[in-house]
Each structure stands twice: as structure tokens, then as C-alpha cells.
Scaffold this active site. Structure first.
Site, short mmCIF file in Angstrom:
data_model
loop_
_atom_site.label_atom_id
_atom_site.label_comp_id
_atom_site.label_asym_id
_atom_site.label_seq_id
_atom_site.Cartn_x
_atom_site.Cartn_y
_atom_site.Cartn_z
N ILE A 89 -62.78 10.95 130.89
CA ILE A 89 -62.77 12.22 130.13
C ILE A 89 -62.13 12.02 128.75
O ILE A 89 -62.68 12.45 127.75
CB ILE A 89 -62.00 13.32 130.90
CG1 ILE A 89 -62.56 13.49 132.31
CG2 ILE A 89 -62.03 14.64 130.13
CD1 ILE A 89 -63.94 14.06 132.41
N ARG A 141 -53.34 24.40 123.14
CA ARG A 141 -54.74 24.71 122.89
C ARG A 141 -54.91 26.22 122.69
O ARG A 141 -56.03 26.72 122.67
CB ARG A 141 -55.62 24.28 124.08
CG ARG A 141 -55.43 22.85 124.51
CD ARG A 141 -55.87 21.85 123.50
NE ARG A 141 -57.31 21.65 123.45
CZ ARG A 141 -57.93 20.94 122.52
NH1 ARG A 141 -57.23 20.37 121.56
NH2 ARG A 141 -59.23 20.78 122.54
N ASP A 190 -66.39 20.31 118.64
CA ASP A 190 -67.67 20.55 117.98
C ASP A 190 -68.60 21.46 118.78
O ASP A 190 -69.34 22.25 118.20
CB ASP A 190 -68.37 19.21 117.63
CG ASP A 190 -68.38 18.22 118.77
OD1 ASP A 190 -67.52 18.33 119.67
OD2 ASP A 190 -69.25 17.33 118.78
N CYS A 229 -51.89 17.71 124.10
CA CYS A 229 -51.30 16.42 124.42
C CYS A 229 -51.90 15.29 123.60
O CYS A 229 -53.04 15.38 123.16
CB CYS A 229 -51.55 16.11 125.89
SG CYS A 229 -50.53 17.09 126.97
N LYS A 255 -51.42 26.93 134.72
CA LYS A 255 -51.29 27.04 133.26
C LYS A 255 -52.67 27.11 132.60
O LYS A 255 -52.91 27.92 131.72
CB LYS A 255 -50.51 25.84 132.72
CG LYS A 255 -50.62 25.66 131.22
CD LYS A 255 -50.03 24.35 130.73
CE LYS A 255 -50.88 23.13 130.89
NZ LYS A 255 -51.73 22.72 129.77
#
Ligand code: EPZ
Length: 419
Positions: A328, A94, A126, A118, A24
Site C-alpha cells: 500500500i 488527514r 490525485d 504519518c 480513529k
């Protein structure tokens, strides 16, 4: 939004072959790259998941002609007819942010929704914006929209302050049609980024790169059509591998690039899981006594954050104390509360989940908040005694192709209900 409820009767032994779909997170930027050319691109091995349908709908909105047939997509955007990617279409993915770079590069204008995806913590963009602004884009943000315009983008030298997957993809797509040379340092090295580079090169882009995270892109005035096979989904493969560790007699995960899963294989090796590696397959024999292990998520080739939730579920069945550190995203432990409902002993302290195993799990009613957390709950349910009901499972279908069917074929007792 439709509520999809999954019910699983746990402790059924899983056996057989499962073939993973295309990735994906590779197919999404690959489809965004269609904006860069007026010619047709033919994709194969595209996963049939909700996020891809959303991206395809977004492309249609801006002028794409084409069709999806099974895992094949043939699509072209002869002319970008609309600057705007509407909110309704891209709220959950996204897709919108990935269209910003390529639309600006070819069309000079884009109005996109601030990205969704999610609920896993702060997901900043940014660096995407900083890079595009330095390339000459003017970007205005207005509530949930970003509006950007530019003349022809120009090449820059830019070092990402931290590695970002879609940030790297966005600037790569912007740079291939920019005037002059762009040098991007500290790029993400994920296989999905590499897959996009393969496609862009096949479309005629001039991209030279090294494995150290620096790409050098000489801008072209136009790109052409191409054919592209999307790489296999390493996250889906890793999820089935862990299902095999938890509940497998013997599972063969087919259509895999094992090198994409090195960090997971290291952790499973440390746990004592019985995994064999073949050129395009991974076999796992369940029933091995699993030992605790520590893991830390990190950009590729580190342990993928997208497998952290599933690994946490697996570690509940390992003997001893495991530490799972998430570096992350700052809020990616929603699955822990739900796994605890199944009987798992997990405590979150800051960025680390401490898992004490092995806990006997018992079925419960759970609610899921994000895609990979949903997969973790499915794994927990497979290992639990009795019935587990997972509400709000829509999330799962954003990223896993035919998951209930694939698990059923392996012998799981799983049903889905749409409300
Ligand atoms: C991609 O998201 C994936 N999505 C995610 O997959 C994946 O979890 C993530 O990469 C990390 O591997 C797609 O590829 C569509 P990032 P992305 O930009 O690109 C910070 C899944 O389950 N950051 O690499 O949005 C950011 O806040 C999903 O399939 C900035 O500070 O992730 C985060 O802490 C979920 N500024 C970190 O970097 C920026 O401009 C990594 O984010 C960009 C990012």
C-alpha cells in the site's frame, strides 16, 4: 512539539481485559460529515486521541458549535463561517483533505492544507482531486494549500484507478449533496468507509451500494442531524491481540468486531497463536510456540497496512523465516531499523521485509517516526529483556487511546515522561 518518552521494562506477563476505543479512521471522516448539515450530530464511542482533537479544532475553525465530553461529541455547523482550515491545526493529520469534499458540497468553497499524516511514503490525493474536478470543482494548488470552489457539484460516474480509503470517503461526502446521481466504482471496502455510509444514510443521504465496491448516490438538497456510534478500532484491537501473543498469560480484547480482523486472525492461526473468537471479543493465550508466516498488505479484506509494523514485531518471535510484503505505501518500514536495535534479524529488500526468528530481544533506546511504527516498538519492548526507551512517542497518542494506562492495567511496566 512536545517530546513524549515511553519507558518499558519488558518480559512482564500481561493478563486481563482490555476494551478497545472507537476507530480513529472512522471517527475522522464521520466528523468531517458534520459539514454536510446545519443540524447537530451526536457521536458516541469517539476515541480520545490527538487526531480527533485536531479534527474537532478544525471544525470549530470553520464554524462548528459543540463539545467533546469523554467519548461523546455533540456538534453542529449551523453556518460555515470560514472557507479556510488553517495549517497549524491540521499539519499532522488527514483532517484537512477529508474536509474538502463536504465543504465544497455544502458551501461551494474550501481552502485546505495539503494533508499531513504519518511519514510512511507517498500519500497521493490525485484521485480525490480528479473526482471533485469532474463533479465541477475548480481546484488550484498553491504551495501547501489547495483552494477549491464550485457551484453545486454534479453527479458523475467515476472509477477509482486504485482503491483509496479517504478518496472514497471524500467523494461519497461530495456526492450526497450533488445534483443528480453519482456512481463510484472500485471504492475502498474498509469497515471505516462502511461506518461513514451508515452515518450518511442516517443523515438522510440516498446511498445504495453493493459489496463489490460500487456505490450509487442520489444527491439530496440537504441532510439532517443524526446520532451515531463509531465502530470499534480494529487496528487497536489487533495491536493488543499481538501484545497478548508476545507477552500474554491470557488477554481478553473486548468490544471488537471479529469480522473486521479476518486477515489478521488467518495469519495468527497460521503462526499457531492460541486465539479464540467470540461475538464481540477476542481472547489470546500467550506462551504458544509461534511459527513463521508470510503476509502481504492489501486493501480490505486483505491484511491491513496499519497492522504491518506490529505484525513484523511479532514475527521476530516466531521460529523460521517470514516475509512481510507492503503493497500500500512505498516507505513503511521505518520500524525495522529500530526493531533491529532491539536485536531483531530483519532485512528489507524492496517492498518486502524478511524476518528471521526467533531473535532474543534486548532493551534499547529507540526513536519512532509514525503512529503504527510506534505501536510496533511498544510490542518489541514488551518482548525484550530489560528497559526500552521510546523517544518521540507523541505519534502513539495520535491514534491509541490511553495506551500506557491500558497496558499498565494488563500488568506491563510502562511509564511516560513529557519533556
Ligand atoms: C487511510 O489513509 C488511513 N487514514 C491510513 O491510516 C491507512 O494506512 C490507509 O488508509 C490505507 O488503509 C485514514 O483513514 C485517516 P489511501 P489514506 O488513500 O486514505 C495511493 C493510520 O496509521 N493513492 O487508501 O490516505 C496512496 O499513495 C493511517 O491510521 C493514490 O495514488 O490511504 C497509497 O499508496 C496511516 N492517489 C494508496 O493509494 C490517491 O488519490 C492507499 O492510500 C489516493 C491514494
Amino acid at each position: 512539539m512536545q517530546n513524549i518518552v515511553i519507558s518499558i521494562q519488558g518480559r512482564r506477563p500481561l493478563t486481563g481485559d482490555v476494551t478497545v476505543a472507537g476507530a480513529k479512521n472512522a471517527a475522522l471522516p464521520d466528523l468531517a460529515a458534520v459539514c454536510l448539515s446545519g443540524e447537530a450530530i451526536e457521536f458516541s464511542n469517539v476515541p480520545q486521541v490527538e487526531d480527533i482533537k485536531v479534527m474537532f479544532a478544525a471544525l470549530r475553525e470553520i464554524g462548528a458549535l459543540g463539545e467533546m465530553r469523554g467519548d461523546l461529541i455533540r456538534v453542529a455547523i449551523p453556518e460555515i463561517r470560514s472557507d479556510e482550515v488553517s495549517q497549524g491545526i491540521v499539519r499532522t493529520t488527514r483532517a484537512s483533505i477529508l474536509l474538502l469534499g463536504p465543504m465544497l458540497a455544502r458551501h461551494g468553497r474550501a481552502k485546505v492544507t495539503l494533508p499531513g499524516g504519518c511519514a510512511i511514503g507517498e500519500r497521493k490525493i490525485d484521485f480525490h482531486l480528479q473526482g471533485l474536478q469532474r463533479m465541477g470543482a475548480e481546484i488550484r494548488s498553491e504551495r501547501e494549500f489547495l483552494e477549491a470552489r464550485c457551484r453545486r457539484l454534479r453527479g458523475i460516474e467515476y472509477s477509482f484507478p486504485a482503491r483509496t480509503v479517504t478518496g472514497t470517503e471524500n467523494l461519497l461526502m461530495a456526492a450526497v449533496l450533488a445534483e443528480g446521481t453519482t456512481v463510484l466504482h472500485n471504492c475502498a471496502l474498509e469497515p471505516e468507509v462502511e461506518d461513514l455510509v451508515v452515518l450518511l444514510r442516517d443523515m438522510g443521504a440516498d446511498i445504495a451500494g453493493a459489496s463489490d465496491g460500487t456505490w450509487i448516490i442520489r444527491g439530496r438538497t440537504a441532510l439532517h442531524g443524526a446520532r451515531h456510534r463509531v465502530i470499534p478500532d480494529r487496528i487497536e484491537a489487533g495491536t493488543y491481540l499481538m501484545a497478548g501473543c508476545l507477552a500474554g498469560n491470557e488477554i481478553h480484547v473486548q468490544g471488537v468486531v471479529p469480522e473486521h480482523l479476518g486477515s489478521l486472525l488467518d495469519v495468527l492461526g497460521a503462526m499457531g497463536a492460541a486465539v479464540s473468537v467470540f461475538p464481540q471479543a477476542l481472547h489470546v493465550r500467550g506462551g504458544a510456540a509461534l511459527a513463521a508466516a508470510d503476509l502481504v498488505t492489501a486493501p480490505f479484506p486483505g491484511f491491513p497496512t496499519d497492522l504491518q509494523a506490529q505484525a513484523t514485531a511479532l514475527l521476530t518471535q516466531a521460529e523460521g523465516v517470514s516475509r512481510v510484503r507492503e503493497t500500500i505505501f512505498n516507505d513503511r518500514f521505518h520500524h525495522v531499523r529500530e526493531l533491529r536495535r532491539l536485536g531483531a534479524d530483519i532485512v528489507v529488500k524492496g517492498d518486502t521485509a524478511v524476518v528471521r526468528g526467533r531473535s532474543p530481544l534486548r532493551g534499547a533506546t529507540l526513536r519512532t517516526t509514525d503512529l503504527r511504527a510506534s505501536a510496533a516498538l511498544v510490542l518489541g519492548a514488551l518482548a525484550a529483556e530489560g528497559e526500552t526507551v521510546i523517544e518521540n512517542s507523541y505519534q502513539l497518542f495520535r491514534g491509541y487511546e490511553n495506551l500506557p494506562e491500558k497496558l499498565q492495567k494488563l500488568g506491563a511496566d510502562i511509564t511516560i515522561r513529557r519533556e
